[in-house]
Design a protein around this motif. Sequence first.
Motif, PDB file in Angstrom:
ATOM      1  N   MET A   1       0.833  -1.183   0.000  1.00  0.00           N
ATOM      2  CA  MET A   1       0.000   0.000   0.000  1.00  0.00           C
ATOM      3  C   MET A   1       0.879   1.248   0.000  1.00  0.00           C
ATOM      4  O   MET A   1       1.811   1.344   0.778  1.00  0.00           O
ATOM      5  N   ASN A   2       0.531   2.176  -0.866  1.00  0.00           N
ATOM      6  CA  ASN A   2       1.228   3.451  -0.910  1.00  0.00           C
ATOM      7  C   ASN A   2       0.321   4.527  -0.350  1.00  0.00           C
ATOM      8  O   ASN A   2      -0.879   4.536  -0.602  1.00  0.00           O
ATOM      9  N   GLN A   3       0.909   5.429   0.396  1.00  0.00           N
ATOM     10  CA  GLN A   3       0.136   6.536   0.933  1.00  0.00           C
ATOM     11  C   GLN A   3       0.264   7.729  -0.001  1.00  0.00           C
ATOM     12  O   GLN A   3       1.334   8.314  -0.122  1.00  0.00           O
ATOM     13  N   LEU A   4      -0.816   8.054  -0.681  1.00  0.00           N
ATOM     14  CA  LEU A   4      -0.830   9.218  -1.561  1.00  0.00           C
ATOM     15  C   LEU A   4      -1.117  10.457  -0.728  1.00  0.00           C
ATOM     16  O   LEU A   4      -1.990  10.437   0.135  1.00  0.00           O
ATOM     17  N   ASN A   5      -0.389  11.512  -0.982  1.00  0.00           N
ATOM     18  CA  ASN A   5      -0.625  12.780  -0.317  1.00  0.00           C
ATOM     19  C   ASN A   5      -1.185  13.763  -1.325  1.00  0.00           C
ATOM     20  O   ASN A   5      -0.654  13.898  -2.423  1.00  0.00           O
ATOM     21  N   THR A   6      -2.245  14.445  -0.933  1.00  0.00           N
ATOM     22  CA  THR A   6      -2.819  15.501  -1.751  1.00  0.00           C
ATOM     23  C   THR A   6      -2.407  16.824  -1.146  1.00  0.00           C
ATOM     24  O   THR A   6      -2.612  17.051   0.050  1.00  0.00           O
ATOM     25  N   ASN A   7      -1.794  17.663  -1.944  1.00  0.00           N
ATOM     26  CA  ASN A   7      -1.301  18.955  -1.479  1.00  0.00           C
ATOM     27  C   ASN A   7      -1.793  20.054  -2.394  1.00  0.00           C
ATOM     28  O   ASN A   7      -1.905  19.863  -3.607  1.00  0.00           O
ATOM     29  N   THR A   8      -2.026  21.225  -1.809  1.00  0.00           N
ATOM     30  CA  THR A   8      -2.403  22.398  -2.584  1.00  0.00           C
ATOM     31  C   THR A   8      -1.331  23.461  -2.400  1.00  0.00           C
ATOM     32  O   THR A   8      -0.950  23.778  -1.275  1.00  0.00           O
ATOM     33  N   LEU A   9      -0.840  23.965  -3.514  1.00  0.00           N
ATOM     34  CA  LEU A   9       0.173  25.018  -3.514  1.00  0.00           C
ATOM     35  C   LEU A   9      -0.393  26.250  -4.187  1.00  0.00           C
ATOM     36  O   LEU A   9      -1.095  26.151  -5.192  1.00  0.00           O
ATOM     37  N   GLN A  10      -0.067  27.411  -3.632  1.00  0.00           N
ATOM     38  CA  GLN A  10      -0.429  28.667  -4.283  1.00  0.00           C
ATOM     39  C   GLN A  10       0.864  29.319  -4.761  1.00  0.00           C
ATOM     40  O   GLN A  10       1.779  29.547  -3.980  1.00  0.00           O
ATOM     41  N   ILE A  11       0.913  29.585  -6.059  1.00  0.00           N
ATOM     42  CA  ILE A  11       2.106  30.105  -6.709  1.00  0.00           C
ATOM     43  C   ILE A  11       1.843  31.543  -7.127  1.00  0.00           C
ATOM     44  O   ILE A  11       0.856  31.826  -7.811  1.00  0.00           O
ATOM     45  N   HIS A  12       2.710  32.448  -6.716  1.00  0.00           N
ATOM     46  CA  HIS A  12       2.617  33.862  -7.105  1.00  0.00           C
ATOM     47  C   HIS A  12       3.700  34.104  -8.150  1.00  0.00           C
ATOM     48  O   HIS A  12       4.876  33.814  -7.910  1.00  0.00           O
ATOM     49  N   ALA A  13       3.283  34.640  -9.299  1.00  0.00           N
ATOM     50  CA  ALA A  13       4.224  34.782 -10.411  1.00  0.00           C
ATOM     51  C   ALA A  13       3.902  36.019 -11.243  1.00  0.00           C
ATOM     52  O   ALA A  13       2.832  36.628 -11.093  1.00  0.00           O
ATOM     53  N   GLN A  14       4.832  36.364 -12.126  1.00  0.00           N
ATOM     54  CA  GLN A  14       4.625  37.438 -13.082  1.00  0.00           C
ATOM     55  C   GLN A  14       3.632  36.965 -14.145  1.00  0.00           C
ATOM     56  O   GLN A  14       3.688  35.813 -14.556  1.00  0.00           O
ATOM     57  N   PRO A  15       2.759  37.833 -14.621  1.00  0.00           N
ATOM     58  CA  PRO A  15       1.765  37.420 -15.630  1.00  0.00           C
ATOM     59  C   PRO A  15       2.363  37.340 -17.027  1.00  0.00           C
ATOM     60  O   PRO A  15       2.196  38.226 -17.848  1.00  0.00           O
ATOM     61  N   ARG A  16       3.077  36.274 -17.280  1.00  0.00           N
ATOM     62  CA  ARG A  16       3.683  36.046 -18.593  1.00  0.00           C
ATOM     63  C   ARG A  16       3.089  34.778 -19.193  1.00  0.00           C
ATOM     64  O   ARG A  16       2.778  33.823 -18.465  1.00  0.00           O
ATOM     65  N   PRO A  17       2.971  34.714 -20.515  1.00  0.00           N
ATOM     66  CA  PRO A  17       2.321  33.566 -21.163  1.00  0.00           C
ATOM     67  C   PRO A  17       2.990  32.218 -20.876  1.00  0.00           C
ATOM     68  O   PRO A  17       2.326  31.196 -20.797  1.00  0.00           O
ATOM     69  N   GLU A  18       4.290  32.205 -20.694  1.00  0.00           N
ATOM     70  CA  GLU A  18       5.008  30.939 -20.533  1.00  0.00           C
ATOM     71  C   GLU A  18       5.021  30.405 -19.102  1.00  0.00           C
ATOM     72  O   GLU A  18       5.465  29.278 -18.858  1.00  0.00           O
ATOM     73  N   VAL A  19       4.541  31.171 -18.132  1.00  0.00           N
ATOM     74  CA  VAL A  19       4.597  30.758 -16.726  1.00  0.00           C
ATOM     75  C   VAL A  19       3.816  29.469 -16.492  1.00  0.00           C
ATOM     76  O   VAL A  19       4.310  28.531 -15.855  1.00  0.00           O
ATOM     77  N   MET A  20       2.598  29.392 -17.002  1.00  0.00           N
ATOM     78  CA  MET A  20       1.771  28.205 -16.771  1.00  0.00           C
ATOM     79  C   MET A  20       2.417  26.959 -17.374  1.00  0.00           C
ATOM     80  O   MET A  20       2.423  25.893 -16.763  1.00  0.00           O
ATOM     81  N   GLU A  21       2.978  27.109 -18.548  1.00  0.00           N
ATOM     82  CA  GLU A  21       3.657  25.979 -19.190  1.00  0.00           C
ATOM     83  C   GLU A  21       4.827  25.483 -18.343  1.00  0.00           C
ATOM     84  O   GLU A  21       5.013  24.280 -18.171  1.00  0.00           O
TER      85      GLU A  21
END
Length: 85
Positions: A1-21
Amino acid sequence: MNQLNTNTLQIHAQPRPEVMERVLRVVRHRGFALCALNMEQDCQQLRITVTVESVRPIQQLWSQLVKLVDVSRVDALEQQPRISA
C-alpha cells in the motif's frame, strides 16, 4: 500500500504567457499528478493554485517551483493523506 498525499500550492508569479507551461512541466517532471488548477490575475500578479497528488514529499515540487524565473513565492495550503490499495 502506498500513501498518496494531496497537497495544494499557491504560486505567485509574473503574468507572462510561458509561466503556466513552466509550472505544469515541473509538476509532471517531479512525478506529481495534477488534480485541480486555478489561475487568477490580481494587480499585475498571477496567482496559480494547484492541487497535486503523489507519494513523493511536496518539498521536492516546492523546491523546484520557487526556482522558476517568473515565480516570486510558493505557499503550501493544505495536505491530506490518503491510503490507496
